[in-house]
Design an enzyme around this catalytic site. Structure first.
Site, short mmCIF file in Angstrom:
data_model
loop_
_atom_site.label_atom_id
_atom_site.label_comp_id
_atom_site.label_asym_id
_atom_site.label_seq_id
_atom_site.Cartn_x
_atom_site.Cartn_y
_atom_site.Cartn_z
N GLY A 127 9.01 16.07 -1.98
CA GLY A 127 7.87 16.68 -1.29
C GLY A 127 6.85 17.32 -2.20
O GLY A 127 6.34 18.41 -1.91
N VAL A 128 6.52 16.63 -3.30
CA VAL A 128 5.51 17.15 -4.22
C VAL A 128 4.46 16.09 -4.49
O VAL A 128 4.73 14.89 -4.43
CB VAL A 128 6.12 17.60 -5.56
N GLY A 159 1.66 -18.46 -1.10
CA GLY A 159 2.81 -19.19 -0.61
C GLY A 159 4.03 -19.03 -1.50
O GLY A 159 5.15 -19.28 -1.08
N ASN A 160 3.82 -18.61 -2.76
CA ASN A 160 4.93 -18.32 -3.65
C ASN A 160 5.56 -16.96 -3.35
O ASN A 160 6.64 -16.63 -3.88
CB ASN A 160 4.49 -18.33 -5.12
N SER A 161 4.90 -16.14 -2.55
CA SER A 161 5.41 -14.80 -2.25
C SER A 161 6.84 -14.86 -1.73
O SER A 161 7.14 -15.61 -0.81
CB SER A 161 4.53 -14.12 -1.20
N ILE A 220 2.23 14.89 -7.59
CA ILE A 220 2.39 15.06 -9.03
C ILE A 220 1.32 14.30 -9.80
O ILE A 220 0.67 13.40 -9.26
CB ILE A 220 3.78 14.60 -9.50
N ASP A 259 8.03 -3.83 -0.90
CA ASP A 259 7.59 -5.14 -0.42
C ASP A 259 8.75 -6.14 -0.36
O ASP A 259 8.60 -7.29 -0.76
CB ASP A 259 6.46 -5.68 -1.31
N HIS A 305 5.42 -8.40 3.01
CA HIS A 305 4.08 -8.79 3.47
C HIS A 305 4.03 -10.21 4.02
O HIS A 305 3.06 -10.59 4.67
CB HIS A 305 3.05 -8.59 2.35
#
Length: 508
Positions: free
Chosen positions: A307-308, A249-251, A310, A176, A146
């Site tokens: 492909g489920v 900014g710590n991301s 749940i 991410d 991000h």
């Protein structure tokens, strides 16, 4: 000239008085006695306190590996996206106070509006800033997706202030994570390595290093507050929660253990104000390590796909299915042309094992399947029609966007099509397309209301049997009672999404 006796007398008395005054002033001003002894001085305050650990040596070693990341683009977002604000998932625990807190945060906290517009002058402008850290001496570094996702040019600022251009190697939005590469012209960079986060315990000291609010290299310390946090950010949520202050900014910045190894990557904070309140979430090193390796090698991450759709198995659901334990993942629907559907897995089945390993939860199933490469054949154990069976599934490649499950049903003979299901606390009517029963009313004092069924929901199946009339529902209830079960499993469709609810057979 002779001095008068009375004048000498007055002078002698004045000198004696002055001497006495000086002696008294000296005693008061310097803390000494008039007896001629040495000065007496009070001891300085000194406290024998336990010595707290210093992080100075650790910080000195790891700081050169931590960088600031500046992102530029000719597309200008409406706000700064340099940190994810955790605004509360739909799947929060059933805690009214917690939900109310998140609701207030959504209403009054900072909003992440990512609307964009193209700059008319075509020039690059700053759109985000974050943190990152080197993982190799030749310039590969890790940050958050991000942070870089809107960018077209990237600059890395070293802790000595030197700025270097970087190129984007690859991103993985689902976790991410992103990898950048700096060309250092033969320079060898100080780098750090990932820790074995399985050894991280709640209460361990951690140190976060990053670029909060664009201030540059900043160090904060705290402890691990919790493990395995699910914050609704994605299908692989398994965050480490820390209380070391982290901010915008710590991301992408690292969180270190006391050995200088990266135990997690700062990715989200929980805050009603936009600043640190002592709750931050890190991507675990074990998750990041595999993703980063794939990004460096392939530029992307390929994951196995079942492909489920749940949902968790509750005690009521387990009892309604005759399942011994409330474990596994209940299949709410299977997507068209999916590996699960091809293998014969159907809604109402419970996936209990993958390759012989127990599936304790829905999140764990997602991680287990994602760990396999597309095309890999795996044995999946399911609970189907009251018994355990094993099927072989050839996993597909996870699509970029999930496909909606098909809700097509085959027509079935109808008897009684609408009316009251008083034992379940429901009033139903036939659906327009002839498939299933639409809930017209819910008794507010019923178990159905307690479990979230509401008017407009469509009942498509009971105990994995299609229902098109109230007679079908009543028959399913009678069959369950004969089998000694206390509840039935009702499949509900709402907004093109399926889920299951266990309802007691006796009147709710």
């Amino acid at each position: 000239m002779k001095t008068a006796p009375h004048f000498l007398s007055r002078t002698r008395k004045s000198l004696m008085a002055a001497a006495a005054s000086l002696a008294i002033a000296g005693a008061i001003g310097f803390g000494i006695t008039t007896t001629g002894t040495m000065p007496v001085l009070a001891d300085a305050v000194h406290v024998q306190a336990p010595q707290v650990p210093s992080f100075a040596d650790l910080v000195e070693q790891v700081s050169p590996a931590v960088v600031s990341v500046r992102v530029k683009s000719d597309v200008q977002p409406a706000d700064d996206n340099s940190f994810q604000m955790f605004q509360g998932p739909d799947g929060l625990p059933d805690n009214p106070q917690l939900r109310r807190f998140f609701k207030q945060f959504r209403e009054f906290g900072p909003q992440n509006d990512h609307r964009q517009h193209k700059r008319r002058d075509g020039k690059l402008r700053p759109v985000a800033q974050g943190s990152g850290f080197f993982i190799s001496e030749d310039g590969y570094l890790v940050t958050n997706n991000h942070v870089v996702k809107e960018g077209s040019a990237y600059t890395v600022v070293l802790n000595d202030g030197k700025e270097l251009d970087a190129k984007l190697v690859g991103t993985d939005p689902r976790t991410d994570l992103a990898v950048l590469k700096v060309e250092g012209e033969g320079r060898k960079f100080t780098y750090v390595q990932f820790a074995d986060d399985a050894k991280v315990r709640v209460g361990d000291w951690v140190v976060a290093v990053g670029n909060p609010f664009g201030l540059g290299g900043t160090v904060t310390a705290g402890i691990v507050s919790a493990r395995g946090r699910d914050i609704g950010a994605g299908p692989y949520d398994d965050f480490i929660q820390i209380d070391a202050p982290v901010n915008r900014g710590n991301s992408g910045g690292p969180t270190f253990n006391l050995s200088g190894q990266v135990v997690g990557i700062n990715t989200a904070i929980f805050s009603p104000s936009g600043g640190s309140v002592g709750i931050a979430f890190d991507i675990p090193a074990s998750t990041a390590k595999g993703v980063v390796e794939d990004l460096i090698k392939n530029g992307s991450v390929s994951r196995g796909w079942l492909g489920v759709e749940i949902q968790p198995v509750t005690k009521d659901i387990a009892e309604s299915l005759g399942l011994p334990d409330a474990k596994g993942a209940l299949v709410a629907s299977t997507q068209d042309d999916s590996p699960a559907k091809a293998a014969g897995i159907v809604p109402g089945d419970v996936i209990t094992q993958v390759a012989g390993k127990d599936v304790p939860s829905t999140k764990e199933l997602a991680r287990m399947i994602a760990a396999y490469s597309p095309g890999k054949s795996v044995d999946v154990t399911i609970w189907h029609d009251g018994e355990s069976k094993q099927v072989s599934v050839d996993l597909g490649k996870m699509p970029s966007q999930a496909k909606l499950a098909s809700n097509d049903q085959q027509s079935a003979p109808q008897s009684e099509t609408s009316g009251s299901l008083a034992d379940l606390g429901l009033t139903v009517t036939q659906s327009d397309d002839g498939h299933g029963l639409v809930v017209a009313d819910v008794d507010p004092d019923s178990a159905a209301a307690d479990r979230g069924i509401r008017a407009g929901d469509v009942i498509t199946a009971v105990n994995s049997e299609e229902v098109n009339g109230t007679a079908d529902v009543k028959q399913a209830m009678e069959d369950a009672a004969k089998a000694g079960r206390k509840s039935v499993l009702v499949q509900i469709t709402r907004n093109d999404s399926n889920r299951f609810v266990a309802l007691p057979i006796d009147k709710g």
